[in-house]
Design an enzyme around this catalytic site. Structure first.
Site, short mmCIF file in Angstrom:
data_model
loop_
_atom_site.label_atom_id
_atom_site.label_comp_id
_atom_site.label_asym_id
_atom_site.label_seq_id
_atom_site.Cartn_x
_atom_site.Cartn_y
_atom_site.Cartn_z
CE1 TYR A 179 8.05 -3.82 -0.62
CE2 TYR A 179 7.44 -2.20 -2.20
CZ TYR A 179 8.45 -2.80 -1.24
OH TYR A 179 9.73 -2.21 -1.17
CB SER A 190 9.33 1.53 -1.68
OG SER A 190 9.31 0.98 -2.97
#
Length: 257
Positions: free
Chosen positions: A152, A139
């Site tokens: 995350y 990401s």
């Protein structure tokens, strides 16, 4: 960029980015193993659809990526794994003092540890077959951070580090390992959030997308699942033989800031 005769295992691939990647790999000729933790008729129907549309072999294997044994069983049940795409992921947003420990554990398990287990199970088979590609879907948050996403961000930074380590361990083998770092991608899940966000901010769809959802994405455009899939196909091609241990950002300029 033909991948005919190769078998690709994509975790978390019954929707969104994973399904988009699976379809692009199938379009390039790869046989496909879809995965998620559910075991519904529609999951298996997706595999049948891919097999029919792209004239490849495709199947669905239910396995829970929060469980180490399931991660390794997925590779075993795939039968062959030339291409491994670690895509499975979950999210929770909260200030760190309020972040539920069980959510932290779940996110680290699904977003990071699953990639360790599947890679550990797949890499010897790749060596034996004389070819392999490992692509980890990280990401923009694997390269930068945002508040309230401690688990995350930690997991995605970990995915980048894991990719580099595996690349070094396989550098003398015909195997590569890289991380793809998407920004915001227009998936059905993201699409479903737009109407509620319009109401919350009393904005038009266009303003919500540009000024709220894509605030940090300079292009002010979503990446698409097809673009992510195309990036993965490139990394699996002969043109990428010497691309290993690195990140490729598909984020509209987010991490250039």
């Amino acid at each position: 960029m033909t991948l005919a005769g190769k078998t690709a295992v994509i975790t978390g691939s019954n929707s969104g980015i994973g399904l988009g990647v699976a379809r692009e790999l199938a379009k390039a000729g790869a046989n496909i193993v879809l995965n998620s933790y559910t075991d519904h008729k529609q999951d298996h129907a997706l595999a049948e659809e891919i097999a029919t549309n792209f004239n490849v072999d495709a199947k669905y294997v239910a396995a829970d990526m929060s469980k180490a044994d399931d991660c390794r069983r997925l590779i075993e049940e795939a039968g062959r794994c030339d291409i491994l795409v670690n895509n499975a992921g979950i999210q929770h947003v909260a200030p760190i003092q309020d972040f539920p420990p069980e959510k932290w554990d779940a996110i680290i398990a699904v977003n990071l540890s699953s990639a360790f287990h599947t890679t550990a199970a797949a890499v010897e088979g790749m060596r034996a077959n004389g070819w392999g590609r490992i692509v980890n879907i990280a990401s923009a948050h694997g390269l930068t951070a945002s508040p309230y996403k401690s688990a995350y961000v930690a997991a995605k930074h970990g995915i980048v580090g894991l990719s580099k380590t595996v690349a070094l361990e396989t550098a003398r083998d015909p195997i590569t390992c890289n991380a793809v770092c998407p920004g915001y991608v227009l998936t059905p899940l993201v699409e479903a959030q737009i109407p509620d966000t319009m109401k919350e901010y009393n904005m038009s769809r266009e303003d919500v997308i540009k000024n709220v959802m894509l605030e940090r994405q300079p292009s002010k455009e979503f990446a698409t699942t097809e673009e992510l899939g195309g990036t993965v196909v490139f990394l699996c091609s002969d043109a990428a033989n010497q691309i290993t241990g690195t990140t490729i950002s598909v984020d509209g300029g987010w991490t250039a800031l």
